[in-house]
Structure formats: structure tokens, C-alpha cells
Design an enzyme around this catalytic site. Structure first.
Site, mmCIF file in Angstrom:
data_model
loop_
_atom_site.group_PDB
_atom_site.id
_atom_site.type_symbol
_atom_site.label_atom_id
_atom_site.label_comp_id
_atom_site.label_asym_id
_atom_site.label_seq_id
_atom_site.Cartn_x
_atom_site.Cartn_y
_atom_site.Cartn_z
ATOM 1 N N CYS A 254 0.799 -1.235 0.000
ATOM 2 C CA CYS A 254 0.000 0.000 0.000
ATOM 3 C C CYS A 254 0.834 1.288 0.000
ATOM 4 O O CYS A 254 0.596 2.167 -0.844
ATOM 5 C CB CYS A 254 -0.960 0.031 1.186
ATOM 6 S SG CYS A 254 -1.694 -1.547 1.620
ATOM 7 N N ARG B 220 6.103 -11.349 6.398
ATOM 8 C CA ARG B 220 5.484 -11.092 7.702
ATOM 9 C C ARG B 220 6.089 -12.016 8.743
ATOM 10 O O ARG B 220 6.255 -13.220 8.494
ATOM 11 C CB ARG B 220 3.961 -11.280 7.622
ATOM 12 C CG ARG B 220 3.305 -10.272 6.679
ATOM 13 C CD ARG B 220 1.814 -10.377 6.635
ATOM 14 N NE ARG B 220 1.257 -9.435 5.655
ATOM 15 C CZ ARG B 220 -0.013 -9.315 5.355
ATOM 16 N NH1 ARG B 220 -0.920 -10.074 5.984
ATOM 17 N NH2 ARG B 220 -0.416 -8.438 4.453
ATOM 18 N N GLN C 142 1.173 -11.370 -2.852
ATOM 19 C CA GLN C 142 -0.206 -10.893 -2.911
ATOM 20 C C GLN C 142 -0.505 -10.367 -4.317
ATOM 21 O O GLN C 142 0.329 -9.689 -4.911
ATOM 22 C CB GLN C 142 -0.418 -9.745 -1.919
ATOM 23 C CG GLN C 142 -0.364 -10.145 -0.458
ATOM 24 C CD GLN C 142 -0.629 -8.943 0.442
ATOM 25 O OE1 GLN C 142 -0.071 -7.871 0.234
ATOM 26 N NE2 GLN C 142 -1.468 -9.121 1.441
ATOM 27 N N ASP D 246 -1.868 -7.811 -5.288
ATOM 28 C CA ASP D 246 -2.266 -6.576 -4.620
ATOM 29 C C ASP D 246 -2.739 -5.543 -5.631
ATOM 30 O O ASP D 246 -2.146 -5.386 -6.692
ATOM 31 C CB ASP D 246 -1.060 -6.027 -3.859
ATOM 32 C CG ASP D 246 -1.446 -5.355 -2.565
ATOM 33 O OD1 ASP D 246 -2.643 -5.137 -2.364
ATOM 34 O OD2 ASP D 246 -0.551 -5.057 -1.762
ATOM 35 N N HIS E 291 -4.809 -1.454 -5.888
ATOM 36 C CA HIS E 291 -5.413 -0.297 -5.217
ATOM 37 C C HIS E 291 -6.111 0.577 -6.247
ATOM 38 O O HIS E 291 -5.565 0.836 -7.324
ATOM 39 C CB HIS E 291 -4.348 0.497 -4.467
ATOM 40 C CG HIS E 291 -3.720 -0.274 -3.348
ATOM 41 N ND1 HIS E 291 -2.547 -0.975 -3.506
ATOM 42 C CD2 HIS E 291 -4.134 -0.484 -2.074
ATOM 43 C CE1 HIS E 291 -2.255 -1.581 -2.363
ATOM 44 N NE2 HIS E 291 -3.212 -1.300 -1.484
ATOM 45 N N LYS F 83 -13.875 -3.823 5.527
ATOM 46 C CA LYS F 83 -13.620 -4.631 4.338
ATOM 47 C C LYS F 83 -14.704 -5.669 4.100
ATOM 48 O O LYS F 83 -15.423 -6.081 5.018
ATOM 49 C CB LYS F 83 -12.263 -5.326 4.452
ATOM 50 C CG LYS F 83 -12.096 -6.240 5.657
ATOM 51 C CD LYS F 83 -10.673 -6.812 5.704
ATOM 52 C CE LYS F 83 -10.438 -7.638 6.961
ATOM 53 N NZ LYS F 83 -9.084 -8.227 6.994
ATOM 54 N N HIS G 253 -8.500 -0.973 -1.346
ATOM 55 C CA HIS G 253 -7.499 -2.040 -1.405
ATOM 56 C C HIS G 253 -8.236 -3.300 -1.864
ATOM 57 O O HIS G 253 -9.269 -3.665 -1.288
ATOM 58 C CB HIS G 253 -6.909 -2.327 -0.018
ATOM 59 C CG HIS G 253 -6.356 -1.131 0.679
ATOM 60 N ND1 HIS G 253 -5.021 -0.996 1.003
ATOM 61 C CD2 HIS G 253 -6.966 -0.005 1.158
ATOM 62 C CE1 HIS G 253 -4.822 0.141 1.648
ATOM 63 N NE2 HIS G 253 -6.000 0.765 1.761
#
Length: 400
Positions: free
Chosen positions: A97, A126, A144, A146, A148, A228, A274
Site C-alpha cells: 500500500c 510477515r 499478494q 495486490d 489499489h 472490508k 485495497h
């Protein structure tokens, strides 16, 4: 001893991946497994291009001030790998992000550029406890899908509806028809004022209603920056897996003072969504393997066709047929080993290969092949007809 249907056992049997103590929570992808990984990545990438996303790549490590600004240093630091850079603290990214926000800052969009959709196959790390690691389902390093979306307030509903509709079709192509949706609201520890959360939750619930989603309510389960929607798949054993998500964020745009120029020339704060189709590519592969019991659909199988020769006279014929299939886009190989045919059939079945082609002296003379399916059904077909049928059978239905 692992159950034979466990994705870790399937990964060993199909020669896809392995894990070892020297890299805890990180995957060694074998050639066959990495092909499956790439096939999944290609499907996501194709869909993202069709839906107007711009693919980007951002750094793996950022200095502490960026994480403080995003709120991760305060709310997520225990899950981050920290690096000492001569007295300066850095952290390996657990999410993409902040990097995407930095890109948008440089792009300085106007209202004409919105909605601005960015995506990345973001390799993230992580710091999960060792005891929590579980095959591909719980890792320290994963990718991910990912994405946005930076949009105006009036575009939020359309973007959420569009995402939800696209997701159901996407999951169905992998054999998941049952999709449940959960709405996760503000957690106890969060960033942002209550009035900001009131607005974010109201907008996301309204969009979910417009999309026709019947949401299970999950109080307190939202991200620290926004509520979310979580999309949950049910596999053939009735187990539930949370995969896709879309999150409505009014907090990070404010913390980064993110703005776009509207039609009047004023600088306006965008809404940040997201979103992810799979969540983690590795985890989704684990779910896929267990859902299909290792017998992946032909279009997803790392190896789609094995051409087995019977007798030396058929070896060159088998190799030519396999080469013809590869030219036509199939993932095919020739098995000309001296092992018995029954042994090679067992090997192909154990490797999850959907189609076995058998050729011997009789097939060479007739210019034909024998097709053998996973269930043992067999048919003799002329060369060209067999090529056409295998190419069609190995193609994804929606690509036909």
C-alpha cells in the site's frame, strides 16, 4: 505422516514445491510448481489488464518514517521484519500500500485520471510465529495479487460492484461456485476518527447492497485503516477459505495528504480501495490442490499431456507428436523410457497429468494415436484429429 489429501503431501507427489528449516515459512518452487504459479499469475494479470489496471513494481524495504506515516509502525510492527541500516531502522514490506501511494503522489492525477487502478504481484514478508506456520496456508514470505483503486467518492459504489461481479466469475473458472461474503467493521485498535469510520462503513455497506451481496457481519474484524468485504470460498469438503477482499480506506489518503485536482481546479482527497482476488498466490494454490485432490483441471495442470511410446520404433513418432502439441500451445512431453507401459501410466497419473497418449507400431503405421483419460477411458484417433481434440481439452473454457 501427512494425509494424502493434504496440499503438502500433494505438493511432494506432484513435484511442485517443498519447505525446509533453513528457510522457515518460505517456499522452494520446483519447475512444475512454478509453472502452476505462473499460470495462476497469468490469469490474474489477464483479468487486471481487461479491467484497466496498470501493473507496477515497488521496493521491498522502506525506512521507518514511511511506516510511521502509514500507521504500520504503530499497528503492525510486531509482524514486520526489521533491518538495522547503520542506526537507521528499515522494515521489509508486509504490504504494498505505501509504495502505491508514493507512486500516485508522483503521478499527481486529475479527476480525468480517476478511477486510477494500480496492481502489483507484491512479494511480502510477515514475521509469523514459527508454531503458526502451516504449509502454503501460513507463510512468512508470499505474493499478494495486490491492487489499489484511487477514485472519487461518487465512483466508490460502481468500483465495488464491478469488483464483486468480476470475482464470482473468476472463482467459478477454478471450480469454486459457492462464494460467501463477510463485512468486517472497525477493530478496537485502529487509525482514524470515528466519523471517518462511520462514513467508510456506510459507503461500503451501501456498495455491497447495490452489488446484491448478502453479508455475514464480523464486528471488529476490519483492517486498522478501514472496513472490508471478505470473499470466502467453500471447497469440495465443505471447508471455508477467505481469499478475495476489498477494503475501503479513508485513513491512508489523509495520513499521506493524497489529493487529486477536480474539475474546478480544487485539490480533493480521493478514496482508496485495497483489493485482491486471491489474497496470497501460495495460499490459493494450496486451496486449489486440496479442492481438486491434486487432479487439477487440464488448463491448470503444469503438464497436460504425456506421450508414451511402446517399442523403439515408436519413439521418434512420440517425440514428434509431443512437439506438435507444444507448437499448438499444450504443455506436453514424450516418455520414451524403457519402463513398462503400465509403470508409465501410473507415473503420469501420480503426477496429475490429465491426458496420456500411447503410440506403438500400429499407431505409427496408421498415422494415429491412442488417447487415455484420467478415468481410464481410451479412444483411437487420427493424428490431426487427436491434436485438435487435445488442444481444445487443454484450453481454459473461457479462452475457447
Amino acid at each position: 505422516m501427512l494425509d494424502e489429501h493434504d496440499h503438502r503431501a500433494l505438493g511432494q507427489r506432484l513435484d511442485l514445491f517443498h519447505l525446509q528449516e533453513e528457510a522457515p515459512g518460505m517456499v522452494f518452487w520446483h519447475p512444475r510448481g512454478f509453472r502452476l504459479y505462473q499460470l495462476l499469475e497469468e490469469q490474474v494479470r489477464q483479468r487486471m489488464r481487461r479491467e484497466g489496471y496498470l501493473e507496477v513494481r515497488t521496493p521491498q524495504i522502506y525506512a521507518q518514517p514511511l511506516w510511521e506515516r502509514s500507521g504500520h509502525w504503530e499497528n503492525f510492527r510486531e509482524n514486520m521484519f526489521l533491518v538495522d541500516d547503520g542506526g537507521r531502522q528499515l522494515a521489509v514490506k508486509p504490504v504494498s500500500c505505501p509504495g502505491h501511494i508514493e507512486l500516485v503522489q508522483r503521478m499527481a492525477p486529475s479527476y480525468r485520471d480517476l478511477p486510477l487502478r494500480l496492481c502489483e504481484f507484491g512479494l511480502v514478508h510477515r514475521s509469523e510465529p514459527g508454531g503458526a506456520l502451516h504449509g502454503l496456508f501460513r507463510l512468512r514470505q508470499f505474493t499478494q495479487d495486490d491492487g489499489h483503486i484511487f477514485c472519487a467518492e461518487e465512483q466508490v459504489q460502481e468500483e465495488v460492484v464491478r469488483f464483486a461481479q468480476s470475482l464470482r466469475e473468476f472463482y467459478a473458472s477454478f471450480g469454486f461456485d459457492a462464494v460467501q461474503v463477510a463485512f468486517s467493521s472497525r477493530p478496537p485498535v485502529r487509525a482514524g476518527a470515528d466519523d471517518v469510520w462511520d462514513k467508510a462503513e456506510s459507503w461500503l455497506l451501501s456498495a455491497a447492497k447495490e452489488a446484491g451481496l448478502d453479508c455475514l457481519m464480523q464486528p471488529g474484524q476490519g483492517a486498522f485503516y478501514g472496513p472490508k468485504l471478505e470473499f470466502v470460498l467453500k471447497d469440495r469438503l465443505g471447508r471455508e477459505w477467505q481469499c478475495g477482499t476489498i477494503q475501503l480506506d479513508l485513513v491512508l489518503p489523509e495520513r499521506f495528504d493524497l489529493r487529486y485536482v477536480d474539475a474546478s481546479g480544487a485539490k480533493v482527497r480521493p478514496v482508496m480501495l485495497h483489493r485482491a482476488l486471491l489474497g496470497s498466490l501460495e495460499r490459493f494454490i494450496g486451496v486449489l490442490l486440496e479442492h481438486h485432490g491434486g487432479a487439477l483441471p487440464a488448463w491448470l495442470a503444469p503438464e497436460q499431456v504425456v506421450v508414451a511410446s511402446v517399442g523403439e520404433a515408436a519413439q521418434e513418432y512420440a517425440q514428434r507428436f509431443a512437439a506438435k502439441l507444444r507448437e499448438a500451445g499444450c504443455r506436453a512431453s514424450a516418455d520414451v523410457r524403457s519402463e513398462s507401459l503400465s509403470r508409465r501410466i501410473v507415473d503420469a497419473h501420480g503426477a496429475g497429468v490429465p491426458w496420456l497418449v500411447v503410440v506403438g507400431a500400429r499407431e505409427v503405421e496408421a498415422g494415429a494415436v491412442r488417447l487415455r483419460q484420467r478415468d481410464g477411458a481410451q479412444r483411437d484417433l487420427p493424428w490431426d484429429e487427436a491434436v485438435a481434440e487435445l488442444v481444445a481439452a487443454c484450453r481454459r473454457a473461457s479462452d475457447a
